[in-house]
Structure formats: structure tokens, C-alpha cells
Design an enzyme around this catalytic site. Structure first.
Site, short mmCIF file in Angstrom:
data_model
loop_
_atom_site.label_atom_id
_atom_site.label_comp_id
_atom_site.label_asym_id
_atom_site.label_seq_id
_atom_site.Cartn_x
_atom_site.Cartn_y
_atom_site.Cartn_z
N GLU A 1 24.57 117.95 -6.51
CA GLU A 1 25.10 117.79 -7.87
C GLU A 1 24.37 116.62 -8.54
OE1 GLU A 1 26.69 118.61 -10.41
OE2 GLU A 1 28.82 118.08 -10.40
N ASP A 2 24.16 116.71 -9.83
CA ASP A 2 23.47 115.63 -10.54
C ASP A 2 24.36 114.39 -10.67
OD1 ASP A 2 25.20 116.89 -12.33
OD2 ASP A 2 23.74 117.05 -13.96
#
Ligand code: IMP
Ligand code: MG
Length: 183
Positions: free
Chosen positions: A109-110
Site C-alpha cells: 500500500e502507498d
């Protein structure tokens, strides 16, 4: 941190207030995370499951920093509604084709903001009998209540709106090689 000379060319003239993490800092940390992940999964099938679009640059660098066999797949999730705050309703627009059963699944996930997107996804994915389910996030705003599945975090970051290295504002600025706050 100094603003790179080419920054304005990349943003089309939109000024950058501040570089939060520069290119070298990100590269060093991602390489370190690759080592952490390599050590954390000594055996079994490992699947990196990237949450699009924000993770596309991070997962490309991270996958190459992991020195063990692995597979890569992606998910596209969408929150209903518009705006800069998360609505909490998540649906999968693209569901990974890979069978998760028996695999060590690491969601990439960013950024973790409210954590709502992630929470919903984790309950969805957990039902598919993976051998383990973890999360690797590049950035954490430290706003969300702790999520036990989050095993790897690149950086704690300010609770400001940031862009670059995959993160967007209205689909722009994902290509910036650094992470910045815009004016
Ligand atoms: P959450 O459900 O509130 O944790 O939202 C997470 C998602 O919102 C991330 O995967 C990003 O796509 C987006 N997001 C949250 N904060 C930022 C930001 O500062 N810049 C760009 N995107 C963000
Ligand atoms: Mg986004």
C-alpha cells in the site's frame, strides 16, 4: 531538503512547498524494507499484492529489493464518493486473479491515512485462507488506529496531503521521483 531544479518542469509550474522524502532517502529505505521482508519470510509462497494505483512505483522497487522467490498481483479498490476524505465503503474493481489460499500474502500500500480502505480489504482477503496476511505500507500518517496486519512501514509521515512516488492529487503528480507537499 532542497527542491530539485527539474521539479517545476515535472509539475508543469506548480510550486512545491517542501520535499518530504527525497529520491535517495526513499531508495535507501525501500532497499532496507526488501531486506526486512526477505528475512521475515524464510519459507513458503510469497505473493505481493499491490493496491493500485498508488503502489505502482513502490511495488516495482520493493519487488526488486526482495531476494527470495515471489509472485506479484494487483488489486484495484474504490471508495465510493469523492473528496479527500475516505468514505469507508470499499469495493474491488479488480480482484486478483491469483489464488490466495496457502500463500503468504503481503498487501503493498502507498499510504495509510484513516486506514479504512485497508481494514475493509483485509477482511475481504482474510476470508480466502492465505497462510498469512500482512501489510507493507510505504507511508503511515499515524492517524489510523493500529492495524495488527501492518508488519512493515517505510516512513511515518506528516498528516499533510502529499504527492509523488505513486501518490496523486486528482491523478496528477504520481510520476514525481520524490515525495512532496504542494503549495
Ligand atoms: P485511507 O482509507 O484513509 O487510509 O486512505 C488511503 C488511500 O487514500 C491511500 O491508498 C491513498 O490512495 C489515499 N491517500 C491518503 N492520503 C493521501 C495523501 O496524502 N496523498 C495522496 N493520496 C493519499
Ligand atoms: Mg489516491
Amino acid at each position: 531538503m532542497p527542491i530539485p531544479a527539474d521539479a517545476l518542469r515535472r509539475t508543469g509550474g506548480v510550486a512545491i512547498t517542501r520535499i518530504v522524502f527525497d529520491q535517495q532517502t526513499i531508495a535507501d529505505r525501500v532497499r532496507e524494507m526488501g531486506r526486512e521482508i526477505t528475512e521475515a519470510y524464510p519459507a513458503g509462497d510469497l505473493l505481493l499484492l499491490g493496491l493500485l494505483k498508488g503502489s505502482f512505483i513502490f511495488i516495482a522497487d520493493l519487488a526488486r529489493a526482495i531476494e527470495r522467490p515471489l509472485q506479484v498481483d494487483f488489486m484495484v479498490a474504490s471508495s465510493y464518493g469523492k473528496g479527500t476524505s475516505s468514505s469507508g465503503n470499499v469495493r474491488l474493481l479488480y480482484d486478483p486473479a491469483t489464488d490466495l489460499a496457502g500463500k503468504h500474502v503481503l498487501v503493498v500500500e502507498d499510504i495509510i491515512d484513516t486506514g479504512q480502505t485497508l481494514q475493509r480489504l483485509l477482511s475481504l482477503l482474510g476470508a480466502r485462507q492465505p497462510a498469512s496476511l500482512g501489510v507493507c505500507a510505504l507511508l503511515d500518517k499515524k492517524i489510523a488506529p493500529p492495524i495488527p496486519e501492518v508488519r512493515f512501514v517505510g516512513f511515518d509521515c506528516p498528516a499533510a496531503f502529499i504527492v509523488g512516488y505513486g501518490l496523486d492529487h486528482a491523478e496528477n503528480y504520481r510520476h514525481l521521483p520524490f515525495i512532496a507537499e504542494l503549495s
